[in-house]
Design an enzyme around this catalytic site. Structure first.
Site, PDB file in Angstrom:
ATOM      1  N   TYR A 141     -24.870   7.787  96.109  1.00  0.00           N
ATOM      2  CA  TYR A 141     -26.223   7.496  95.293  1.00  0.00           C
ATOM      3  C   TYR A 141     -27.205   7.238  96.449  1.00  0.00           C
ATOM      4  CZ  TYR A 141     -29.386   4.941  92.025  1.00  0.00           C
ATOM      5  OH  TYR A 141     -30.834   4.493  91.433  1.00  0.00           O
ATOM      6  N   LYS A 169     -26.349  11.767  93.888  1.00  0.00           N
ATOM      7  CA  LYS A 169     -27.724  11.511  92.978  1.00  0.00           C
ATOM      8  C   LYS A 169     -28.528  11.165  94.013  1.00  0.00           C
ATOM      9  CE  LYS A 169     -29.999   8.449  89.992  1.00  0.00           C
ATOM     10  NZ  LYS A 169     -30.551   7.191  89.562  1.00  0.00           N
TER      11      LYS A 169
END
Length: 312
Positions: A141, A169
């Site tokens: 992330y 992400k």
């Protein structure tokens, strides 16, 4: 590692679910039930629990476990559930991953620890150490605005060789960065690339990304699913139309107020106005007052996102 039926790559819209609260440490259970059903009814492809939009770092460990367990029980395997396990404590990240696996979650999401800023070699060591300890596959992330650290493209390239790392992400808002990651991952079609800022959803999918983890999909999930589908099909007329709607939502709801917290306040307020769940925020933030709520309500009316019975 638990055998996972998670699609690789995981594609589509995976909303970062807000955490409905009644007070500082009490879940809005009825609101959570309505929210989960509302999101799933929009045709989403997964659900991200305990992310930034879910205010995870501000929740007690007990509350993180409760929202995770209740959400998995509500979803009942209808869509994949991925879980944020980011913590300043390595051990607590592993503990939450193990709890997530026990609840039936499908994968975990890990940002850089957000107090001591790690250098890239240290960050790679961290990911290399933690990945094999996790019972579920892991997405990186990239959230540099909150962690002070970026997963540099060179580090991501090395992380591709770590067996349990299956995607990224990116919430940097930096499209040059995302284009570089897309190039790096061309030989890994199973490696998931998802974008956080919804304003970049259409562009990222058109350029080879796999979808979005977009906060507005809590409120209008079908809008984001339709935009993803149009971008995937390269239906540019529909992309332009729906992208404009996403921009209108973001610019009218996330900009109410003065501070960096307005995104969370605006989104939770909108869900409250729509009759879905409470707008209580975790400290240090508090919900909007009457003047701001009226602005959000007016924006929702203009966007056509209020039912006849719903109103602030």
């Amino acid at each position: 590692m638990t055998d996972s039926k998670l699609p690789k790559p995981l594609s589509g819209i995976i909303p970062p679910m807000i955490t409905p609260l009644k007070d500082r440490n009490t879940l809005d259970i009825e609101g959570l039930e309505r929210l989960v059903e509302h999101i799933i009814a929009g045709g989403v492809h997964g659900l991200f629990v305990l992310g930034t939009t879910g205010e995870a770092p501000s929740l007690s460990y007990q509350l993180r476990q409760e929202v995770l367990e209740r959400t998995c029980n509500l979803v009942k395997g209808r869509i994949p559930v991925i879980v944020g396990i980011t913590d300043t404590s390595y051990v607590e990240s592993v503990n939450l991953a193990e709890f997530a696996a026990d609840c039936g979650a499908d994968a975990v999401v890990l940002a850089a620890p957000y107090y001591f800023p790690a250098g890239q070699p240290e960050l790679l060591e961290y990911v290399t150490h933690i990945a094999p300890e996790l019972p579920l596959p892991m997405y990186l992330y990239n959230m540099p605005s909150l962690t002070k650290v970026t997963f540099d493209p060179s580090m991501v390239k090395q992380a591709l060789d770590i067996p349990n790392v299956i995607g990224l992400k990116d919430s940097s808002g930096n499209m040059i960065y995302l284009h570089e990651i897309i190039q790096i991952c061309k030989d890994r079609p199973d490696f998931t690339l998802l974008v956080g800022p919804e304003q970049l959803l259409a562009e990222s999918v058109l350029m080879g990304g796999h979808g979005g983890i977009n906060g507005g999909a809590n409120l209008a999930p079908k809008l984001y699913v339709d935009l993803y589908n149009a971008a995937k099909a390269e239906d540019m007329a529909t992309v332009r139309k729906l992208h404009n709607q996403v921009m209108e939502l973001a610019m009218s709801i996330y900009t109410v107020g003065k501070h960096g917290s307005t995104y969370l306040k605006g989104l939770k307020c909108a869900l409250s106005c729509a009759g879905i769940c409470s707008d209580m925020l975790a400290e240090p933030f508090t919900n909007f007052k009457d003047a701001e709520r009226a602005q959000v309500n007016s924006a929702l009316e203009k966007l056509g996102l209020l039912s006849d019975k719903a109103s602030c």
